[in-house]
Scaffold this active site. Structure first.
Site, PDB file in Angstrom:
ATOM      1  N   GLU A  77      -4.617  -0.901  -4.764  1.00  0.00           N
ATOM      2  CA  GLU A  77      -3.735   0.083  -4.137  1.00  0.00           C
ATOM      3  C   GLU A  77      -2.736  -0.584  -3.201  1.00  0.00           C
ATOM      4  O   GLU A  77      -1.541  -0.264  -3.208  1.00  0.00           O
ATOM      5  CB  GLU A  77      -4.573   1.115  -3.383  1.00  0.00           C
ATOM      6  CG  GLU A  77      -3.791   2.116  -2.550  1.00  0.00           C
ATOM      7  CD  GLU A  77      -2.892   3.023  -3.373  1.00  0.00           C
ATOM      8  OE1 GLU A  77      -2.102   3.768  -2.757  1.00  0.00           O
ATOM      9  OE2 GLU A  77      -2.959   2.997  -4.621  1.00  0.00           O
TER      10      GLU A  77
ATOM     11  N   HIS B  26       1.067   1.527 -22.698  1.00  0.00           N
ATOM     12  CA  HIS B  26       1.535   2.834 -23.158  1.00  0.00           C
ATOM     13  C   HIS B  26       2.407   3.486 -22.087  1.00  0.00           C
ATOM     14  O   HIS B  26       3.458   4.062 -22.384  1.00  0.00           O
ATOM     15  CB  HIS B  26       0.326   3.714 -23.483  1.00  0.00           C
ATOM     16  CG  HIS B  26       0.671   4.998 -24.158  1.00  0.00           C
ATOM     17  ND1 HIS B  26       1.374   5.070 -25.338  1.00  0.00           N
ATOM     18  CD2 HIS B  26       0.396   6.287 -23.824  1.00  0.00           C
ATOM     19  CE1 HIS B  26       1.519   6.325 -25.708  1.00  0.00           C
ATOM     20  NE2 HIS B  26       0.947   7.088 -24.798  1.00  0.00           N
TER      21      HIS B  26
END
Length: 335
Positions: A75, A308
């Site tokens: 993060e 993707h």
């Protein structure tokens, strides 16, 4: 001098935006979106706490979410890169407005506002505990930044734009439709990911037998406001299947519409630039479809899922660039 600086800065900013998009997808797919439960720091520190005393202090401040260093670093690295991107866009804004040469100012202004809003969405993603509509908006904001930076990059290099092709004017409505279809499919993909529905269907081509009788449209597309924590989703399995089914149907529509547009553009274009853009669009579309199928067959492998997401961003970027070229040629024809 300032123009050359802006050109180089725009290139590096686009590359950094791509890195941030990849890191964002990686963070989300490793379930690290709440790796740091506060913002902009991490457990009250500017970096992930590592010493025993700081870890104890962090876990005392957030007893409901014990520190997981791997997720916390995922993060924070994403935040560091995103913060650097914000500074680079701020530099583009100030050089465009206060430089000693004439430069486009509208897009740098829009980019500056958008990156501030994107930072707010990043904060809300954490403070609202992965509220799906915020997570999806954060994804779309990142993709929009990439597309606008691509347009700005082109505006700084007008010599790359080739002559007008009047015969392509009739393709503009289909180009607009294709761009909208791609954007909606990406948003639907973001909604799928934000609600942890990527593995809700594991069979091809649509879903497991009986999927049509299990559709839950109301629940699937409800905002589900009011929950304390959205990590790992709050929807029922049927609602997640519904989202997934719509994403697959959307993928089929996107493949048909975008494939048709790519083929028509390649057939009718005369300049090398437009032919190359048509081929690039077709290649990116095919790659995105293959990655989507592999996500199902291989049960969402991490690197494939990240790819993707990244290829989807480039598919939208390619369509936006093509639409920009077609609209520019239309304006030239009218004048």
């Amino acid at each position: 001098m300032n123009k050359t600086l802006l050109q180089k800065l725009s290139t590096w900013t686009i590359l950094l935006t791509m890195v941030v998009i990849i890191l964002g997808a990686y963070t989300r797919l490793t379930d690290a979106g709440l790796g740091c439960p506060d913002w902009p720091g991490c457990y009250g520190f500017i970096k992930v706490p590592m010493t025993e005393s700081r870890i104890a202090q962090a876990e005392m401040a957030f007893p409901e979410r014990p520190l997981e260093p791997f997720k916390a670093w995922n993060e924070m690295i994403h935040r560091y890169f995103a913060g650097t991107l914000g500074l680079m866009i701020a530099a583009i804004f100030f050089i465009s407005w206060f430089g000693k040469f004439s430069a486009p100012r509208l897009l740098p202004s829009v980019l500056a506002v958008l990156v501030i809003f994107q930072a707010a969405l990043g904060a809300w993603t954490v403070t609202l505990s992965l509220l799906p509509i915020v997570v999806m908006a954060h994804l779309m904001g990142g993709f929009t930044l990439l597309c606008l930076l691509g347009l700005y990059w082109l505006q700084l290099r007008p010599e790359l734009l080739q002559g007008m092709e009047p015969q392509l004017h009739k393709l503009k409505p289909l180009a607009v439709l294709t761009t909208v279809v791609v954007a909606l499919q990406i948003a639907l993909g973001g909604w799928t990911a934000a609600n942890y529905a990527a593995l809700a269907c594991l069979e091809l081509p649509i879903c497991e037998p009986g999927w049509a009788s299990r559709l839950e449209l109301g629940e699937a597309f409800s905002l589900h406001l009011g929950y304390d924590d959205y990590e790992f989703g709050v929807m029922s399995q049927d609602a997640r299947q519904t989202i997934h089914v719509f994403h697959r149907i959307g993928a089929g529509i996107t493949l048909l519409v975008t494939g048709l547009f790519s083929w028509l553009l390649w057939q009718q274009a005369k300049t090398d630039l437009m032919k190359k853009l048509a081929l690039a669009l077709g290649a990116i579309l095919l790659l995105q479809f293959i990655l989507g199928v592999l996500n199902i067959v291989l049960h969402l492998p991490l690197l494939n899922a990240v790819a993707h997401n990244f290829v989807g961003a480039n598919l939208l970027l390619c369509m936006v660039v093509i639409l920009y070229q077609l609209r520019r040629r239309t304006r030239e024809q009218e004048t």
